[in-house]
Design a protein around this motif. Structure first.
Motif, short mmCIF file in Angstrom:
data_model
loop_
_atom_site.label_atom_id
_atom_site.label_comp_id
_atom_site.label_asym_id
_atom_site.label_seq_id
_atom_site.Cartn_x
_atom_site.Cartn_y
_atom_site.Cartn_z
N VAL A 69 0.82 -0.94 0.06
CA VAL A 69 -0.23 0.08 -0.13
C VAL A 69 0.92 1.19 -0.02
CG1 VAL A 69 -1.87 1.27 1.23
CG2 VAL A 69 -1.95 -1.03 1.22
N MET A 84 -3.73 7.39 -0.67
CA MET A 84 -2.98 6.22 -0.39
C MET A 84 -1.61 6.18 0.34
SD MET A 84 -2.75 4.06 -4.04
CE MET A 84 -2.09 5.40 -4.95
N CYS A 140 -5.24 -0.26 -3.93
CA CYS A 140 -4.17 0.36 -4.14
C CYS A 140 -3.01 -0.09 -5.23
CB CYS A 140 -3.09 0.87 -2.94
SG CYS A 140 -4.07 1.71 -1.62
#
Length: 156
Positions: A9, A64, A104
């Motif tokens: 991520v 993100m 993501c």
């Protein structure tokens, strides 16, 4: 696996940030179409279509990054609980890490490609850095669990 997914991520945010930086810088420098005789050509970034492509990706990279920080914090807290014998938060860690990893990594891959396309023919050039960035990052949707499986586990 939770730690590796948390890293994915965070890495997605950094990779998308690199791609969007390349695309926005290119869009500022590149000029195209002289609107009036004697005036300079318009910067590509001044076109709304280019802004509609790139600005949401820029916002996504920031989002993100924050999600990556949250994921690492959650991982740290849950592993501490596990070391104390408390497994209560483990399902939350699994669902969150699986869902964020899938979302993501997919968003990043698609974003790199959109950045490459937004640079026109220059986006194909190795000098832009985008083809190598995509080649390096494109396996991420399959690392630590293929994204379809990760999304199904999150839904479960």
């Amino acid at each position: 696996m939770g730690y590796a997914r948390a890293l994915i991520v965070d890495h997605s945010a950094e990779t998308l940030a690199r791609a969007i930086t390349i695309a926005i810088r290119y869009s500022v420098v590149r000029r195209q179409t002289q609107n009036r005789p004697g005036e300079p050509e318009t910067q590509v970034l001044d076109y709304q279509t280019q802004q509609f492509k790139l600005f949401p990706l820029l916002a996504s990279a920031y989002a993100m990054k924050f999600a990556g920080h949250y994921m690492m914090k959650l991982y740290t807290e849950v592993t501490k609980e596990i070391s104390e014998g408390n497994l209560k938060s483990l399902p939350e860690l699994h669902a969150t890490s699986a869902g964020l990893k899938a979302f993501c990594s997919e968003l990043c891959c698609n974003g790199i490609e959109l950045c490459r396309l937004s640079c026109g023919g220059h986006g194909y050039s190795a000098a832009s850095g985008l083809p190598q960035l995509y080649a390096d990052y494109s396996p991420s949707p399959t690392y630590e669990g293929e994204n379809t499986v990760m999304l199904l586990q999150t839904a479960r």
